[in-house]
Design a protein around this motif. Structure first.
Motif, short mmCIF file in Angstrom:
data_model
loop_
_atom_site.label_atom_id
_atom_site.label_comp_id
_atom_site.label_asym_id
_atom_site.label_seq_id
_atom_site.Cartn_x
_atom_site.Cartn_y
_atom_site.Cartn_z
N THR A 41 48.28 67.22 43.49
CA THR A 41 47.31 68.29 43.20
C THR A 41 47.47 68.86 41.77
OG1 THR A 41 48.79 69.76 44.36
CG2 THR A 41 46.84 69.02 45.57
N LYS A 94 42.17 66.29 42.16
CA LYS A 94 41.58 67.03 43.27
C LYS A 94 41.55 66.06 44.45
CE LYS A 94 37.35 68.64 42.57
NZ LYS A 94 36.23 69.32 41.98
N LYS A 147 41.65 65.72 37.39
CA LYS A 147 41.30 67.06 36.90
C LYS A 147 41.24 67.02 35.38
CE LYS A 147 43.40 69.93 40.53
NZ LYS A 147 44.60 70.70 40.85
#
Lengths: 206, 193
Positions: free
Chosen positions: A127, A131, A151
């Motif tokens: 994370t 995502k 991300k």
């Protein structure tokens, strides 16, 4: 003499008629349709889209050469018919249908926690850079396809997304296809093509 | 006496003719029952004497088939076999299945039949319909197949692109009408996984 000839002609006509009938019966193939765990199935002739029979257990049919389809009459399964071709020999057909999207979503609810746990244990820091999209079960309760979306610091930048597949065997989920831009059928020969294809269709998180 | 003999001969001839027509009619009825609703599939193979299988059963090059989906396979020793999935609908169909020579004998046969073979050999490249659409290039990515590997299965597509745009060529393949799952890929960017 004339009488004998007439009798001879009649005998020949009868023999030929029997031969034609026998030949016709011989051209019918014995097709066993194996049905289990489904409310009922409709057998359709693909040639003229005619419904031939609706049944709920394994049955034998005498069918002419040609293509036939089976349609599930059960809310748990997709409407998409399963088709098969009969040609020159007897055959066994297993009526196996894919689960419908809504039924797979119901099944996923029960599996969600173990799937999330596997993602976390395989990629503990995922994370930070990606995502994790809520994936879905594919085909049946044993295949799960998911997507990691990269991300970006700048939200207007484009993101790469990586597809992966989990498989449940003996009650345990396992990663069978590592995250990849595209899951090629040549790299994952043990995974059904339709599972790979469906997983590859998953895009950004919805 | 002569008249009686002639009458008998005539009677026998009529009898034989009747028998002949009965057989002919029976053959016609049998054939029409067998072929009712079917259409002819003509399989042209290269080499011409390659054997043909329909759904795994040996058959001739001219086959009567009921409407449906069939897998037609042509094979011959020394050549790579070639198969095609066809759908018989409402008319007769002609298909061509060309075999790529592999063994020494097959290659020398291809060399001897160069004129016929080289013309049709090019059609082998049509095996994968994505090939005429490659190479493809735009501002963010390019896709190509290495020359000389066009007939290889799996087809490997080389992709050059930028980070953040790696899915674009895959989406392009899908937009071309192909399932990207069916190909192998080499990206210029290493996978982080």
């Amino acid at each position: 003499m004339r009488k004998i000839k007439i009798i001879f002609i009649i005998v020949i006509v009868v023999i030929l008629a029997v031969f034609i009938v026998f030949n016709y019966i011989n051209s019918l193939r014995n097709v066993k349709i194996v049905v289990s765990d489904i409310k009922s199935v409709i057998l359709i002739s693909k040639n003229d889209s005619k419904e031939l029979k609706q049944f709920s257990s394994t049955k034998n049919f005498s069918l002419k050469d040609g293509s036939y389809c089976l349609k599930a009459v059960d809310n748990r399964f997709k409407d998409t018919p399963v088709c098969f071709t009969v040609y020159k020999e007897d055959k066994d057909v297993v009526a196996s249908f894919n689960y419908s999207k809504s039924y797979l979503n119901d099944l996923l609810k029960k599996e969600r926690s173990s799937i999330d746990a596997l993602i976390k244990s395989t990629y503990p820091n995922i994370t930070d850079n990606y995502k994790v999209c809520p994936g879905s079960l594919i085909k049946d309760e044993s295949w799960y396809g998911g997507v990691f979306v990269q991300k970006n610091n700048n939200p207007s930048d484009n993101s790469d997304y990586y597809h992966f597949i989990f498989n449940k065997k003996d009650g345990i989920w396992k990663m069978v296809a590592k995250p990849s831009i595209i899951l090629s059928s040549y790299n994952f020969k043990d995974i059904p093509f339709e599972v790979l294809s469906e997983a590859n269709k998953m895009t950004l998180c919805i | 006496m002569d008249d009686l003999k002639r009458k008998k001969i005539l009677e026998n001839i009529v009898f034989l003719i009747i028998i002949f027509f009965i057989f002919l009619a029976a053959y016609g009825v049998n054939l029409s029952i067998q072929r009712q609703g079917s259409h002819m599939l003509k399989v042209n193979t290269l080499p011409k004497d390659a054997s043909v299988e329909v759904n795994g059963i040996y058959d001739s090059h001219n086959i009567y088939l009921q409407p449906g989906t069939y897998t037609i396979k042509a094979q011959k020793e020394g050549f790579l076999s070639n198969e095609s999935v066809i759908e018989i609908k409402e008319s007769d169909l002609d298909i061509s299945l060309h075999l790529v020579p592999e063994s020494k004998e097959a290659l020398s046969w291809a060399e001897k039949n160069k004129t016929l073979f080289s013309e049709q050999y090019n059609e082998i490249y049509d095996i994968d319909p994505i090939l005429p659409q490659l190479p493809f290039k735009n501002f963010i990515f390019s896709m190509h197949v290495k020359p000389g590997t066009e007939s290889r299965i799996p087809l490997t597509i080389y992709i050059d692109t930028f980070k953040g745009y790696q899915n674009s060529p895959i989406n392009k393949i899908r937009a071309m009408g192909f399932d990207p799952t069916a190909y192998k890929y080499k990206f210029n960017i290493e996978s982080p996984f």
